[in-house]
Design a protein around this motif. Sequence first.
Motif, PDB file in Angstrom:
ATOM      1  N   SER A  48     -17.743 -24.613   8.201  1.00 35.44           N
ATOM      2  CA  SER A  48     -16.925 -23.592   7.547  1.00 35.44           C
ATOM      3  C   SER A  48     -17.665 -22.267   7.579  1.00 35.44           C
ATOM      4  CB  SER A  48     -16.597 -23.977   6.108  1.00 35.44           C
ATOM      5  OG  SER A  48     -17.750 -23.951   5.308  1.00 35.44           O
ATOM      6  N   THR A  96     -17.707 -19.046   5.875  1.00 40.81           N
ATOM      7  CA  THR A  96     -17.157 -18.453   4.660  1.00 40.81           C
ATOM      8  C   THR A  96     -16.955 -16.947   4.824  1.00 40.81           C
ATOM      9  OG1 THR A  96     -19.304 -17.955   3.654  1.00 40.81           O
ATOM     10  CG2 THR A  96     -18.386 -20.180   3.258  1.00 40.81           C
ATOM     11  N   ASP A 143     -23.913 -17.050   1.120  1.00 45.71           N
ATOM     12  CA  ASP A 143     -23.009 -17.593   0.100  1.00 45.71           C
ATOM     13  C   ASP A 143     -23.773 -18.379  -0.964  1.00 45.71           C
ATOM     14  OD1 ASP A 143     -23.602 -19.741   1.731  1.00 45.71           O
ATOM     15  OD2 ASP A 143     -21.537 -20.109   2.338  1.00 45.71           O
TER      16      ASP A 143
END
Length: 137
Positions: free
Chosen positions: A24, A26, A98
């Motif tokens: 993923s 982000t 993140d």
Amino acid sequence: MSERVSLQEALIYVMVMVSASDSSMTDKELHSIGEIIKTLPVFASFDQERIVAVSQDCGERLQAENGMANTFAVIAASVPPTYRDTAYALGVEIAIADVAVAQEELRVLQLLRDALGLDKLTVAAIERGAQARYRIN
């Protein structure tokens, strides 16, 4: 001799590989990649219109047979010794963007530092600096 890409392309490959490693990418990671490319001197001559194309090229390389190993070989061949710590620092910057660093990201960083032949003190300094910058109260 391994295939080569430009230094800027190789640095983008590093950031894309770290970001995509946990399956993923982000918004914070994508934003960090964009800001790094906009602001760091190493990207001053890079055409920002090419970010998507270079990222897609990296993705295609990773999907090929032995994709990760071959992409690391391209990075190692394309990043001169004076920029290898920069490449690792950019990977760390994206991993920590993140705040939560996934095991997959740690593994990619380990493979990156091995591919670039970075010493333990350099790696520790880069990682410690990133921890200090992203510390949460």
